[in-house]
Design an enzyme around this catalytic site. Structure first.
Site, mmCIF file in Angstrom:
data_model
loop_
_atom_site.group_PDB
_atom_site.id
_atom_site.type_symbol
_atom_site.label_atom_id
_atom_site.label_comp_id
_atom_site.label_asym_id
_atom_site.label_seq_id
_atom_site.Cartn_x
_atom_site.Cartn_y
_atom_site.Cartn_z
ATOM 1 N N CYS A 1 0.820 -1.203 0.000
ATOM 2 C CA CYS A 1 0.000 0.000 0.000
ATOM 3 C C CYS A 1 0.859 1.261 0.000
ATOM 4 C CB CYS A 1 -0.997 -0.045 1.165
ATOM 5 S SG CYS A 1 -2.419 1.028 0.855
ATOM 6 N N HIS B 1 -3.503 -4.587 0.362
ATOM 7 C CA HIS B 1 -2.912 -5.140 1.580
ATOM 8 C C HIS B 1 -2.936 -6.658 1.444
ATOM 9 C CE1 HIS B 1 -2.439 -1.540 4.016
ATOM 10 N NE2 HIS B 1 -3.536 -1.104 3.435
ATOM 11 N N GLU C 1 -1.330 -8.825 2.829
ATOM 12 C CA GLU C 1 -1.176 -9.524 4.104
ATOM 13 C C GLU C 1 -2.533 -9.915 4.705
ATOM 14 O OE1 GLU C 1 -0.622 -6.351 3.553
ATOM 15 O OE2 GLU C 1 -1.155 -5.066 5.249
HETATM 16 N N1 GLN Z 1 -1.838 6.792 2.986
HETATM 17 C C1 GLN Z 1 -1.999 6.063 1.770
HETATM 18 C C2 GLN Z 1 -3.358 6.264 1.141
HETATM 19 O O1 GLN Z 1 -4.279 6.666 1.816
HETATM 20 C C3 GLN Z 1 -1.722 4.583 1.987
HETATM 21 C C4 GLN Z 1 -2.743 3.950 2.864
HETATM 22 C C5 GLN Z 1 -2.294 2.632 3.437
HETATM 23 O O2 GLN Z 1 -1.112 2.310 3.467
HETATM 24 N N2 GLN Z 1 -3.249 1.849 3.916
HETATM 25 O O3 GLN Z 1 -3.541 6.001 -0.015
#
Ligand code: GLN
Length: 600
Positions: A417, A546, A548
């Site tokens: 992410c 994500h 994971e």
């Molecule tokens: N801050 C980033 C976004 O909002 C990544 C978010 C995250 O890592 N869950 O896109």
């Protein structure tokens, strides 16, 4: 009166009766049984691990199980909670942002869950207040009992109807004696009475202290706290005693005596080297047989299913325990002091480690300490680096330095992410020559916003529940590394939680410089997986998702599988020395695109 009749007579709130039990249509009393797990003495005992292990050993018998966690806090979901205080925010396929325990349930049960499996006080109270405005309480004053408790009972029965579960596992968040969860406890007390004793089983998890100064186990805090449960009108059927070492017979006798629970229903649940060992520990102690007997489930179970499920699970434990190739993974983050904030990453590495026979050691590196001058030294014994999800600008420079270093030195990289967004910034700056490249999250007025808000996010105000959330299919490039990790599949389903994305304006320029966007949203120009070709880097992959969150012991997530293999190579182990675990039920890899509950 049969329990069906009792229930019917209770379903309407009127001026004449105090009873109120709204029941969903299609509800058949007695079809679904309920196991309720309470925590006593203190939090942090692994109530979720215990409940999910118990649910798993019942599922192994061929029973359909459905867990639900009842959280006492007033937030409507866990999305606005700080992972530093509460552990990671777990995202379900339908977009629900919930407590990390739901991740434990999904991994133990190898089952996708949804919003019906998670309820907070915020949800309960908002629906009661909405119903009051809609005039649904027939002139009554709306009270904690029976209306708020009625709403809780409704949620449990709705889950039973929707899943047709043999057993619903109810985990009550917090500890008995808390103000926040008192009405949940009251609701299950009422509901046990309505459903009848053959349909409800109460399990209290308690804690046996072993003060160093005494060198022996003491049961008094457990006794006193179990009394609190009795005072709430609940007499546990089973008591599970958490402790660091196996609980002695003498202590269990005391608990049995003071809590009025037969000795054979007081179990020890001591510490172990992996959470996945707990199901077999519970089965070994006979908790499954006790639950079957108490709930009269003998006629519904299938011994053949149980034998094969046990064997597959035991294989996992054997592979996890016999893993012999040491490999060190660096996790670069901001919450490095609280491991709960990275629970699913740790788990996914464990699954991929068991798959390859790798003993994964984690090194936590605070990105605020990383600089160009010290990065080589800090990463010198590391075989692979993960930059996990994150928000805000703290520690970004250190992460960029770290990604530059691993990209230039051929160290395996996995970006999750935020870890993908920062990889794009690093590449844009240091390879494409876009010196000012950044994200508008880090620098709102940045002149070269290679990462920018998703178009739909530009209209949104407020912070709760409005990111791009939940499971989405990712279309994979045919000849990519990610497609080969997915056994040649053309798509992979992953879970998302983000506001920002790779700015479509820069995609072409970035790709011309050698970075490949190998996974995209099927219907939008949202870049979801990136990689460097094998010819230029042994393993450099990142995703806007994500991954994971969808790793399971019996289905290690493909990106983690590829990453751990690359880290093993980096540590000097040749592929010939590796024997990947062939999982018998053929779910060794994530099955792409299982259920599509989210519109693209
Ligand atoms: N801050 C980033 C976004 O909002 C990544 C978010 C995250 O890592 N869950 O896109």
């Amino acid at each position: 009166m049969s329990s069906e009749q009792t229930l019917q007579s209770l379903t309407h709130a009127t001026e004449e009766t105090e009873f109120f039990t709204p029941t969903p249509s299609g509800y058949k009393p007695g079809q679904t049984k309920y196991v309720v797990v309470f925590g006593t003495v203190m939090s942090g005992l692994g109530k979720g691990i215990f409940s999910s292990s118990l649910a798993k050993i019942m599922q192994d018998k061929g029973l359909t199980v459905a867990p639900i966690k009842l959280e006492g806090y007033l937030n409507r979901d866990s999305g606005t909670l700080n992972p530093y205080r509460h552990g990671e925010v777990f995202v379900l396929d339908d977009g629900m942002e919930c407590d990390m325990d739901l991740g434990t349930y999904e991994r133990m049960l190898n089952q996708d869950l949804g919003r019906l499996n998670f309820t907070t006080s915020g949800q309960i109270f908002s629906s009661v207040l909405d119903k009051e405005r809609a005039g649904r309480y027939l002139g009554r004053d709306v009270q904690m009992i029976p209306h708020v408790t009625g709403e809780v009972k409704l949620r449990l029965r709705e889950l039973a109807v929707a899943t047709e579960a043999d057993v619903v596992f109810v985990e009550i968040g917090g500890t008995v004696g808390d103000v926040e969860n008192a009405y949940f406890i009251e609701a299950v007390r009422e509901m046990a009475f309505e459903e009848g004793p053959a349909n409800f089983c109460f399990v209290a998890l308690t804690y046996i202290v072993e003060p160093q100064i005494l060198g022996e186990q003491k049961s008094k805090p457990a006794q006193l706290n179990l009394k609190l449960l009795n005072a709430a009108g609940i007499h546990p059927n089973i008591i599970a005693c958490r402790a660091s070492s196996p609980v002695t017979r003498k202590v269990r006798e005391k608990i049995a005596l003071f809590a009025n629970v037969p000795m054979e229903r007081v179990f020890s649940m001591h510490d172990s080297d992996s959470v996945y060992v707990i199901p077999e520990m519970l089965r070994g102690a006979g908790i499954d047989a006790t639950v079957v007997e108490l709930l009269g489930l003998a006629g519904r179970i299938n011994p053949d299913t149980e034998e094969s499920a046990r064997k597959t699970w035991a294989d996992y434990i054997t592979h996890f325990r016999s893993a012999e190739h040491p490999v060190t993974i660096g996790i670069i983050g901001k919450y490095t002091s609280v491991r709960d904030s990275y629970a699913s990453i740790i788990q996914s590495l464990e699954h991929a480690g068991a798959y390859w026979g790798a003993k994964v050691r984690l090194e936590w590196i605070d990105s605020s300490d990383l600089t160009e001058a010290n990065v080589a030294e800090r990463l010198k014994d590391i075989h692979g680096v993960i930059v996990p999800g994150g928000f805000g600008f703290r520690g970004v420079d250190g992460k960029i330095e770290c990604i530059r270093y691993v990209r230039e030195h051929g160290i395996p990289y996995l970006g999750l992410c935020y870890g993908m967004q920062i990889a794009v910034i690093e590449f844009a700056r240091n390879v494409c020559g876009l010196a000012d490249a950044s994200s508008t999250e880090i620098e709102p007025d940045c002149p070269t916003p290679v990462i920018d808000l998703l178009p739909e996010q530009k209209k949104i105000e407020g912070l709760g529940g409005n990111m791009r959330l939940g499971g989405f299919d990712v279309a994979l490039n045919p000849d990519s590394e990610i497609a080969s990790l997915c056994d040649g599949s053309d798509h992979l389903r992953m879970r998302f939680r983000h506001r920002y994305e790779v700015n479509p304006h820069y995609i072409e320029e970035i790709e011309q410089n050698g970075l490949v966007f190998s996974g995209r949203s099927p219907n939008h120009p949202i870049m979801q997986v990136l990689e460097l070709p094998k010819s230029s880097h042994p393993f450099f992959m990142a995703t806007q998702a994500h991954p994971e969150l969808t790793g399971r012991p019996l289905r290690p997530q493909p990106m983690f599988v590829g990453f751990v293999q690359a880290a093993l190579r980096q540590s000097g182990i040749s592929d010939d020395a590796l024997e990947p675990w062939v999982i018998e039920n053929n779910h060794s890899r994530q099955v792409p695109g299982e259920t599509a509950t989210n519109a693209q």
